[in-house]
Design an enzyme around this catalytic site. Sequence first.
Site, mmCIF file in Angstrom:
data_model
loop_
_atom_site.group_PDB
_atom_site.id
_atom_site.type_symbol
_atom_site.label_atom_id
_atom_site.label_comp_id
_atom_site.label_asym_id
_atom_site.label_seq_id
_atom_site.Cartn_x
_atom_site.Cartn_y
_atom_site.Cartn_z
ATOM 1 N N HIS A 69 32.722 23.721 17.063
ATOM 2 C CA HIS A 69 31.396 24.167 16.601
ATOM 3 C C HIS A 69 31.054 25.559 17.132
ATOM 4 O O HIS A 69 31.686 26.075 18.058
ATOM 5 C CB HIS A 69 30.323 23.178 17.070
ATOM 6 C CG HIS A 69 30.251 23.079 18.570
ATOM 7 N ND1 HIS A 69 29.612 24.014 19.359
ATOM 8 C CD2 HIS A 69 30.775 22.172 19.430
ATOM 9 C CE1 HIS A 69 29.729 23.680 20.627
ATOM 10 N NE2 HIS A 69 30.439 22.555 20.703
ATOM 11 N N ASN B 67 26.080 26.576 25.836
ATOM 12 C CA ASN B 67 27.357 27.276 25.962
ATOM 13 C C ASN B 67 27.128 28.634 26.615
ATOM 14 O O ASN B 67 27.856 29.030 27.537
ATOM 15 C CB ASN B 67 28.000 27.515 24.597
ATOM 16 C CG ASN B 67 28.508 26.261 23.928
ATOM 17 O OD1 ASN B 67 28.499 26.180 22.702
ATOM 18 N ND2 ASN B 67 28.965 25.276 24.686
ATOM 19 N N ARG C 100 25.007 20.402 16.553
ATOM 20 C CA ARG C 100 25.735 21.672 16.564
ATOM 21 C C ARG C 100 26.954 21.625 15.655
ATOM 22 O O ARG C 100 27.333 22.637 15.066
ATOM 23 C CB ARG C 100 26.133 22.053 17.993
ATOM 24 C CG ARG C 100 26.971 21.031 18.760
ATOM 25 C CD ARG C 100 27.045 21.424 20.222
ATOM 26 N NE ARG C 100 27.897 20.582 21.054
ATOM 27 C CZ ARG C 100 27.500 19.508 21.720
ATOM 28 N NH1 ARG C 100 26.240 19.108 21.609
ATOM 29 N NH2 ARG C 100 28.342 18.838 22.481
ATOM 30 N N GLU D 199 31.699 14.536 21.029
ATOM 31 C CA GLU D 199 32.246 15.056 22.280
ATOM 32 C C GLU D 199 32.343 13.962 23.347
ATOM 33 O O GLU D 199 31.643 12.939 23.282
ATOM 34 C CB GLU D 199 31.363 16.204 22.789
ATOM 35 C CG GLU D 199 31.821 16.883 24.064
ATOM 36 C CD GLU D 199 33.204 17.528 23.983
ATOM 37 O OE1 GLU D 199 34.185 16.781 23.788
ATOM 38 O OE2 GLU D 199 33.291 18.762 24.147
ATOM 39 N N HIS E 232 34.382 19.186 18.778
ATOM 40 C CA HIS E 232 34.006 19.744 20.075
ATOM 41 C C HIS E 232 35.239 20.073 20.904
ATOM 42 O O HIS E 232 36.280 19.420 20.776
ATOM 43 C CB HIS E 232 33.118 18.735 20.805
ATOM 44 C CG HIS E 232 31.971 18.260 19.962
ATOM 45 N ND1 HIS E 232 30.758 18.887 19.958
ATOM 46 C CD2 HIS E 232 31.883 17.242 19.060
ATOM 47 C CE1 HIS E 232 29.952 18.278 19.096
ATOM 48 N NE2 HIS E 232 30.615 17.267 18.541
#
Length: 205
Positions: free
Chosen positions: A8, A14, A57, A82, A139
């Site tokens: 993503h 992040n 996301r 994830e 992810h």
Amino acid sequence: MHLALVRHGQTDWNLRGLMQGRTDIPLNATGRSQAEATVALLDPADWDLVVSSPLIRARETAAILADGLGLSVGAEYDALVEQDFGDAEGTLVSEIDERWPGRAFPGKEPDEEVGPRGIRALERIAVDHPDARVLAVAHGTLIRHVLAELSGHHPRSYPKLDNLSVSRVVRAEAAWQVHTVGGAVFDDVLPTLLPAAEVEVGARA
């Protein structure tokens, strides 16, 4: 079947270097721009549809890719989500090893369960879309575990995957093979990878 695992786009977590896991953080402006830029790098003739993890996301990234490539957005696959990092989610990645030596976070999904779960997602996609060419937005940690499970290597020896990196796998004769890792040809990455068994022995020594 030809399938690409796409990480993503960027989120604010992040950007801040926070452990994200299952925490449902949306893309930021950079993440949306990354997805839009990636459209120009993909040939729409090579793909049939886009699917994703259920986290926002991943869904946002999938929608941008599908819109730009003129493809439909398919189902959400829970098994593409994830890894759950439990109590470590929201913590600075740079502080993780000091706070939890060995990365034994309370509430963490066991590492050895992540790769097999991801493989189950690939198999489900193959059943739902036989012979299709699918972009699957997921992810970073999940993708590394899936690739490692397929190749027989330890996921930590796989390189960190950039946002919107594309890792291609192909299913032929009921077996999956890794073709690229984050855009790099698998044979070029192979010398840097460690066998899973070798790392496990080293960890117990």
